[in-house]
Write a protein that holds these residues in place. Structure first.
Motif, PDB file in Angstrom:
ATOM      1  N   VAL A 185       2.242 -11.994  28.875  1.00  0.00           N
ATOM      2  CA  VAL A 185       1.738 -11.380  27.904  1.00  0.00           C
ATOM      3  C   VAL A 185       2.091 -11.673  26.471  1.00  0.00           C
ATOM      4  O   VAL A 185       1.367 -11.665  25.667  1.00  0.00           O
ATOM      5  N   LEU A 186       3.380 -11.985  26.528  1.00  0.00           N
ATOM      6  CA  LEU A 186       4.046 -12.398  25.173  1.00  0.00           C
ATOM      7  C   LEU A 186       3.413 -13.574  24.728  1.00  0.00           C
ATOM      8  O   LEU A 186       2.998 -13.856  23.518  1.00  0.00           O
ATOM      9  N   TRP A 187       3.316 -14.662  25.652  1.00  0.00           N
ATOM     10  CA  TRP A 187       2.649 -15.871  25.164  1.00  0.00           C
ATOM     11  C   TRP A 187       1.352 -15.935  24.776  1.00  0.00           C
ATOM     12  O   TRP A 187       0.783 -16.375  23.802  1.00  0.00           O
ATOM     13  N   ILE A 188       0.485 -14.917  25.464  1.00  0.00           N
ATOM     14  CA  ILE A 188      -0.954 -14.650  25.065  1.00  0.00           C
ATOM     15  C   ILE A 188      -1.166 -14.149  23.653  1.00  0.00           C
ATOM     16  O   ILE A 188      -1.740 -14.610  23.009  1.00  0.00           O
ATOM     17  N   ILE A 189      -0.212 -13.144  23.290  1.00  0.00           N
ATOM     18  CA  ILE A 189      -0.008 -12.581  21.897  1.00  0.00           C
ATOM     19  C   ILE A 189       0.400 -13.634  20.831  1.00  0.00           C
ATOM     20  O   ILE A 189      -0.257 -13.806  19.822  1.00  0.00           O
ATOM     21  N   ASP A 190       1.674 -14.226  21.340  1.00  0.00           N
ATOM     22  CA  ASP A 190       2.051 -15.089  20.015  1.00  0.00           C
ATOM     23  C   ASP A 190       1.973 -16.522  20.332  1.00  0.00           C
ATOM     24  O   ASP A 190       2.467 -17.275  19.304  1.00  0.00           O
ATOM     25  N   ILE A 191       1.291 -17.148  21.413  1.00  0.00           N
ATOM     26  CA  ILE A 191       1.024 -18.546  20.870  1.00  0.00           C
ATOM     27  C   ILE A 191       0.215 -18.868  19.639  1.00  0.00           C
ATOM     28  O   ILE A 191       0.186 -19.720  19.061  1.00  0.00           O
ATOM     29  N   TYR A 192      -0.871 -17.742  19.699  1.00  0.00           N
ATOM     30  CA  TYR A 192      -1.719 -17.970  18.402  1.00  0.00           C
ATOM     31  C   TYR A 192      -0.947 -18.077  17.049  1.00  0.00           C
ATOM     32  O   TYR A 192      -1.218 -19.124  16.126  1.00  0.00           O
ATOM     33  N   PRO A 193      -0.112 -17.200  16.686  1.00  0.00           N
ATOM     34  CA  PRO A 193       0.828 -17.386  15.450  1.00  0.00           C
ATOM     35  C   PRO A 193       1.816 -18.261  15.329  1.00  0.00           C
ATOM     36  O   PRO A 193       1.790 -19.065  14.313  1.00  0.00           O
ATOM     37  N   LEU A 194       2.240 -18.704  16.458  1.00  0.00           N
ATOM     38  CA  LEU A 194       3.399 -19.763  16.486  1.00  0.00           C
ATOM     39  C   LEU A 194       2.933 -21.295  16.445  1.00  0.00           C
ATOM     40  O   LEU A 194       3.158 -21.790  15.467  1.00  0.00           O
ATOM     41  N   THR A 218      -7.984 -16.032  34.168  1.00  0.00           N
ATOM     42  CA  THR A 218      -6.544 -15.822  34.419  1.00  0.00           C
ATOM     43  C   THR A 218      -5.690 -15.979  33.152  1.00  0.00           C
ATOM     44  O   THR A 218      -6.094 -16.383  32.106  1.00  0.00           O
ATOM     45  N   PRO A 219      -4.409 -15.442  33.342  1.00  0.00           N
ATOM     46  CA  PRO A 219      -3.713 -15.378  32.116  1.00  0.00           C
ATOM     47  C   PRO A 219      -3.620 -16.814  31.320  1.00  0.00           C
ATOM     48  O   PRO A 219      -3.463 -16.952  30.236  1.00  0.00           O
ATOM     49  N   ALA A 220      -3.503 -17.968  32.257  1.00  0.00           N
ATOM     50  CA  ALA A 220      -3.262 -19.515  31.820  1.00  0.00           C
ATOM     51  C   ALA A 220      -4.148 -19.724  30.873  1.00  0.00           C
ATOM     52  O   ALA A 220      -4.223 -20.319  29.931  1.00  0.00           O
ATOM     53  N   LEU A 221      -5.578 -19.523  31.471  1.00  0.00           N
ATOM     54  CA  LEU A 221      -6.800 -19.696  30.656  1.00  0.00           C
ATOM     55  C   LEU A 221      -6.955 -19.119  29.312  1.00  0.00           C
ATOM     56  O   LEU A 221      -7.588 -19.651  28.587  1.00  0.00           O
ATOM     57  N   LEU A 222      -6.494 -17.891  29.379  1.00  0.00           N
ATOM     58  CA  LEU A 222      -6.769 -17.097  28.063  1.00  0.00           C
ATOM     59  C   LEU A 222      -5.712 -17.599  27.123  1.00  0.00           C
ATOM     60  O   LEU A 222      -5.953 -17.710  25.927  1.00  0.00           O
ATOM     61  N   ILE A 223      -4.298 -17.942  27.495  1.00  0.00           N
ATOM     62  CA  ILE A 223      -3.483 -18.683  26.462  1.00  0.00           C
ATOM     63  C   ILE A 223      -4.096 -20.047  26.092  1.00  0.00           C
ATOM     64  O   ILE A 223      -4.010 -20.045  24.714  1.00  0.00           O
ATOM     65  N   ALA A 224      -4.737 -20.685  26.951  1.00  0.00           N
ATOM     66  CA  ALA A 224      -5.536 -21.869  26.630  1.00  0.00           C
ATOM     67  C   ALA A 224      -6.271 -21.660  25.127  1.00  0.00           C
ATOM     68  O   ALA A 224      -6.577 -22.380  24.284  1.00  0.00           O
ATOM     69  N   ALA A 225      -7.410 -20.433  25.625  1.00  0.00           N
ATOM     70  CA  ALA A 225      -8.425 -20.168  24.681  1.00  0.00           C
ATOM     71  C   ALA A 225      -7.839 -19.635  23.213  1.00  0.00           C
ATOM     72  O   ALA A 225      -8.214 -20.095  22.186  1.00  0.00           O
TER      73      ALA A 225
END
Length: 502
Positions: free
Chosen positions: A47-56, A97-104
């Motif tokens: 969940v943390l990666w889903i949220i903050d991969i975008y701003p980081l 999946t969470p992994a694909l959402l992080i990729a998007a």
């Protein structure tokens, strides 16, 4: 210089509309987190990666993209960014999946990093007059705050009737309207900076930022062995050091490091990182408190949080007037002190019985932070000549994104740590389940769903009590940090009386 007055304001309208979906996307996800966590079975780390991969990731991409816009034109980069952002939103909406959402979300960051520096750069180039620029930046701030206010409300309304992916899907029709408007309104010919775009330097900066931030995340969150985390952080620091040396030696650097020697720019950047970080963390904490603990629906949670962002929308236009009238130093510092007081109040307020006081204080918080942050934008943009508007815009946007990413990371890690130490789970619960449930309130709910009704209810009751205590500690900490920031900004802006740093 300002012969065709209507054109200037039409250009402002176009770039504000382009900026709107990026801002909505930042806050709409906060409301969607509980639904998304349960639907995808995402862990607290995911969940943390889903949220903050975008701003980081955006923090590493913004300066290279701002420079690219200076080289090939803001219009071209902005339009490309809008298309990429729209496609990424579609992919995120249907990620299984969470992994694909992080990729998007990585792709969303690429699109967003093309949009943001272009918006600020275009405003700086279009408005040479200081008073007009203050008003334009105030309106830009208002649109940003209004978009952020709409985010939770739109997210809540969508999740009331649709699945979590609708929070991303909403960006697609927005892009279909915004992209043609930008195409029609922005001038087709624009002045560009000569020279080549240094791809190697761009990759060096991106790799350095990601390695450093990942190292910090891994160390603070204990997601990797300390040795690995420190190695990543040192690698990031080394790459950024090489990047800095290249900039100092280059005749045409990607990033003009002399900008950091200007007090108004330095104060604005520090302010943006800390204040936005605190605000992002507070929003995320409140969204979870309202839904998990108070049992509000996503829509009700969105409505509860409207005062923060609605008041922030008013703060934008006020900031230009106030900084001109009373001086940037006083306005920026006082607004941060008021914000710290408001955070302290909310930390101990009874959200079950908010009455009038809680919405009023939330509105004061949004208004004060908005005035301070818009004043910092006016300072940063007033401290550079038009030819460096893109670079200054990229620096400011980087500060906002880095602040958001680090704020959410530190709040998430701090929240998880305090929550794990606070929660008092039933003694008969298996050790493996205790370990899982203590990670976060989302994990506690997932564990409770697997247990018999009585045990599950006991776990949820313990989770709610622990999260309420965690929420108070977090907001108190944020209040102290923002209070310290007020003092730092006051010292940095010594002798800074007006809006411009000239």
């Amino acid at each position: 210089m300002f012969a065709v007055i209507p054109r200037r304001w039409l250009i402002l309208l176009a770039v504000m509309l382009a900026f709107l979906p990026v801002v909505i996307d930042m806050t709409i996800l906060h409301i969607a987190v509980p639904s998304l966590t349960l639907a995808l079975g995402a862990s607290a780390t995911e969940v943390l990666w889903i949220i903050d991969i975008y701003p980081l990731l955006m923090a590493g991409l913004l300066v290279p993209m701002g420079t690219l816009a200076d080289r090939i034109g803001n219009r071209r980069v902005l339009l490309t960014g809008l298309v990429v952002f729209g496609i990424a939103s579609l992919l995120a909406a249907f990620a299984p999946t969470p992994a694909l959402l992080i990729a998007a979300r990585v792709l969303l960051a690429l699109g967003g990093s093309m949009i943001m520096p272009c918006v600020l750069g275009i405003i700086r180039r279009t408005f040479e007059d200081e008073d007009e620029r203050a008003m334009a930046l105030g309106l830009w701030g208002m649109v940003g705050a209004a978009g952020a206010a709409l985010g939770p409300l739109i997210g809540g309304a969508l999740l009331e009737h649709f699945w979590w992916g609708s929070a991303f899907l909403i960006n697609v029709p927005i892009m279909l309207v915004v992209a043609p408007l930008v195409f029609l309104l922005l001038p087709r010919s624009e002045e560009t900076t000569p020279g080549t775009w240094a791809l190697g330097q761009a990759l060096l900066l991106i790799a350095g930022m990601l390695a450093l931030v990942y190292g910090i995340k891994a160390a603070v969150g204990a997601t990797q062995p300390l040795g690995v985390a420190l190695l990543m952080a040192l690698l990031g620091f080394a790459l950024l050091s090489v990047f800095v040396r290249l900039q100092l030696r280059s005749a045409t650097p990607m990033l003009d490091l002399s900008l950091f020697s200007r007090p108004a720019i330095l104060a604005g950047i520090i302010m943006a990182v800390v204040a936005i970080g605190a605000l992002a963390g507070v929003e995320l904490t409140l969204a979870q408190e309202l839904q998990y603990v108070l049992g509000k629906t996503p829509l009700q949670a969105g409505i509860f949080m409207i005062p923060i962002m609605a008041a922030a929308a008013v703060g934008g236009p006020m900031a230009g007037y106030l900084s001109n009238r009373f001086g940037l130093r006083g306005v920026a510092s006082l607004s941060l002190l008021v914000s710290a007081g408001a955070l302290g109040f909310v930390a101990f307020a009874d959200l079950h019985q908010p009455g009038v006081s809680v919405p009023v204080v939330l509105a004061v918080l949004g208004l004060a932070l908005s005035i301070g942050l818009t004043a910092s934008s006016i300072a940063i943009m007033g401290a550079v000549e038009a030819s460096k508007g893109g670079a200054a815009g990229a620096l400011e946007a980087t500060a906002y994104e880095l602040g958001t990413g680090l704020g959410i990371t530190f709040f998430g890690v701090f929240m998880s740590s305090v929550y794990g130490h606070t929660i008092a789970l039933p003694a008969e619960l298996a050790a493996a389940l205790v370990q899982r449930a203590a990670r976060s309130i989302g994990d506690s709910y997932l564990v409770a769903a697997e247990l018999p009704a009585e045990q599950g209810s006991a776990v949820i009751a313990a989770a709610k009590a622990a999260f309420s205590s965690t929420h108070s500690i977090l907001l108190c900490t944020a209040a102290v940090v923002v209070g310290v920031l007020a003092v730092v900004v006051f010292r940095l802006l010594k002798g800074q009386s007006g809006q411009s740093a000239h």
